[in-house]
Design a protein around this motif. Sequence first.
Motif, short mmCIF file in Angstrom:
data_model
loop_
_atom_site.label_atom_id
_atom_site.label_comp_id
_atom_site.label_asym_id
_atom_site.label_seq_id
_atom_site.Cartn_x
_atom_site.Cartn_y
_atom_site.Cartn_z
N ASN A 29 0.84 -1.20 0.00
CA ASN A 29 0.00 0.00 0.00
C ASN A 29 0.88 1.25 0.00
OD1 ASN A 29 -2.48 -1.39 0.14
ND2 ASN A 29 -2.25 -1.64 2.35
N VAL A 30 1.56 1.49 -1.11
CA VAL A 30 2.48 2.63 -1.18
C VAL A 30 1.98 3.78 -2.04
CG1 VAL A 30 4.54 1.24 -0.68
CG2 VAL A 30 3.81 1.58 -3.05
N LEU A 31 0.87 3.59 -2.73
CA LEU A 31 0.37 4.63 -3.63
C LEU A 31 -0.56 5.57 -2.86
CD1 LEU A 31 -0.28 2.36 -6.74
CD2 LEU A 31 1.79 3.65 -6.14
N VAL A 32 0.01 6.23 -1.85
CA VAL A 32 -0.73 7.12 -0.95
C VAL A 32 0.13 8.34 -0.65
CG1 VAL A 32 -2.09 5.27 0.13
CG2 VAL A 32 0.15 5.83 1.05
N VAL A 37 -1.26 11.08 -6.40
CA VAL A 37 -1.50 12.29 -7.20
C VAL A 37 -0.41 12.47 -8.24
CG1 VAL A 37 -1.70 14.81 -7.11
CG2 VAL A 37 -2.76 13.41 -5.32
N ARG A 38 0.84 12.31 -7.81
CA ARG A 38 1.97 12.46 -8.74
C ARG A 38 1.94 11.37 -9.80
NH1 ARG A 38 4.83 15.28 -11.92
NH2 ARG A 38 7.07 14.94 -11.85
N LEU A 39 1.55 10.16 -9.42
CA LEU A 39 1.45 9.06 -10.38
C LEU A 39 0.45 9.40 -11.48
CD1 LEU A 39 1.99 6.19 -11.41
CD2 LEU A 39 0.36 5.36 -9.69
N LYS A 40 -0.69 9.95 -11.13
CA LYS A 40 -1.68 10.35 -12.13
C LYS A 40 -1.10 11.41 -13.08
CE LYS A 40 -6.00 9.39 -9.71
NZ LYS A 40 -7.25 9.97 -9.21
N GLU A 41 -0.40 12.37 -12.54
CA GLU A 41 0.23 13.40 -13.38
C GLU A 41 1.21 12.78 -14.37
OE1 GLU A 41 2.15 16.01 -10.60
OE2 GLU A 41 0.27 16.89 -9.91
N LEU A 42 2.04 11.86 -13.87
CA LEU A 42 3.04 11.24 -14.72
C LEU A 42 2.40 10.37 -15.80
CD1 LEU A 42 5.63 10.23 -11.98
CD2 LEU A 42 5.87 12.06 -13.68
N LEU A 43 1.35 9.64 -15.44
CA LEU A 43 0.66 8.81 -16.43
C LEU A 43 0.01 9.67 -17.50
CD1 LEU A 43 -0.87 6.07 -14.10
CD2 LEU A 43 0.88 5.72 -15.86
N ASN A 44 -0.59 10.78 -17.09
CA ASN A 44 -1.19 11.69 -18.08
C ASN A 44 -0.13 12.27 -19.01
OD1 ASN A 44 -4.07 11.78 -17.72
ND2 ASN A 44 -3.68 12.67 -15.71
N GLU A 58 -7.96 5.28 -11.99
CA GLU A 58 -8.12 5.31 -10.53
C GLU A 58 -6.90 4.66 -9.90
OE1 GLU A 58 -9.38 6.90 -7.51
OE2 GLU A 58 -10.84 6.99 -9.11
N VAL A 59 -6.28 5.37 -8.99
CA VAL A 59 -5.12 4.85 -8.26
C VAL A 59 -5.59 4.46 -6.87
CG1 VAL A 59 -2.83 5.36 -7.37
CG2 VAL A 59 -3.53 6.28 -9.59
N MET A 60 -5.49 3.18 -6.57
CA MET A 60 -5.81 2.66 -5.24
C MET A 60 -4.49 2.53 -4.48
SD MET A 60 -8.97 2.41 -5.87
CE MET A 60 -9.61 1.62 -4.42
N PRO A 61 -4.51 2.34 -3.16
CA PRO A 61 -3.25 2.24 -2.42
C PRO A 61 -2.33 1.11 -2.90
CG PRO A 61 -5.06 2.62 -0.90
CD PRO A 61 -5.67 2.38 -2.26
N TYR A 86 8.59 4.58 -16.89
CA TYR A 86 8.67 6.02 -16.69
C TYR A 86 8.25 6.41 -15.26
CZ TYR A 86 7.59 10.99 -17.24
OH TYR A 86 7.54 12.36 -17.08
N THR A 87 7.10 5.89 -14.82
CA THR A 87 6.60 6.27 -13.50
C THR A 87 7.50 5.74 -12.39
OG1 THR A 87 5.08 4.37 -13.45
CG2 THR A 87 4.20 6.49 -14.24
N SER A 88 8.04 4.55 -12.56
CA SER A 88 8.93 3.98 -11.54
C SER A 88 10.17 4.85 -11.36
CB SER A 88 9.34 2.56 -11.93
OG SER A 88 10.26 2.05 -10.99
N ARG A 89 10.78 5.23 -12.44
CA ARG A 89 12.01 6.03 -12.37
C ARG A 89 11.76 7.36 -11.67
NH1 ARG A 89 14.01 9.82 -15.67
NH2 ARG A 89 12.59 9.31 -17.37
N ILE A 90 10.72 8.07 -12.09
CA ILE A 90 10.44 9.40 -11.54
C ILE A 90 9.97 9.31 -10.08
CG2 ILE A 90 9.06 11.50 -11.76
CD1 ILE A 90 11.04 11.16 -14.06
N LEU A 91 9.04 8.41 -9.80
CA LEU A 91 8.51 8.31 -8.44
C LEU A 91 9.58 7.91 -7.44
CD1 LEU A 91 4.99 6.70 -9.04
CD2 LEU A 91 5.49 9.06 -8.35
N ARG A 92 10.46 7.01 -7.82
CA ARG A 92 11.53 6.58 -6.92
C ARG A 92 12.55 7.70 -6.69
NH1 ARG A 92 12.19 1.15 -5.76
NH2 ARG A 92 14.42 1.13 -6.21
#
Length: 133
Positions: A29-32, A37-44, A58-61, A86-92
Motif C-alpha cells: 500500500n504505497v500509492l498514498v 496524485v503524482r502518479l496520475k500526473e506522470l501517467l497523463n 483510478e489509483v488505489m493504495p 517512466y513512472t517507476s524512475r520518476i517516483l523513486r
Amino acid sequence: MVSERWTRSNKSVYNLGYHIIWCPKYRRNVLVNGIDVRLKELLNYKAQELKIEIKEMEVMPDHIHIFIKADPVLSPHYIIQQFKGYTSRILRQEFPVLKRKLPTLWTRSYYIESVGHISESVVRKYIEEQKKV
C-alpha cells in the motif's frame, strides 16, 4: 455521435480500448500520501507523449486501474512498459521512501483486457454468418 466511436488515420479506422491493472511489488500500500496524485500526473504526461487517450484512471493504495484508447501501432505490452518504466524512475527519485520499502516499484505482471463497442459473441456470430453469404 457515431464519429466519436472511431479514430481514423491515413491507413486505418480503429476503436481500441484497453483496461489495464498493475500493482506495486508485493502489492504494498504505497500509492498514498501524494504518490497517487503524482502518479496520475506522470501517467497523463506519458499518455500525451505517446498520443494515448486516458478515458478513466483510478489509483488505489495497492493497484492502478486505467482505461485507455490507443493507436493500433502501439502494442499493449509496449504501452504498459512505457507507463511502468517512466513512472517507476520518476517516483523513486521524488519519493525516496519507495526505494527503502521496495526493491522495484512495480511487479512484472499486469492484467489487460481489450474493451470494445462490440461484444465477442456479436463478432463470432458475424464471422459465422459470412459463410452463408
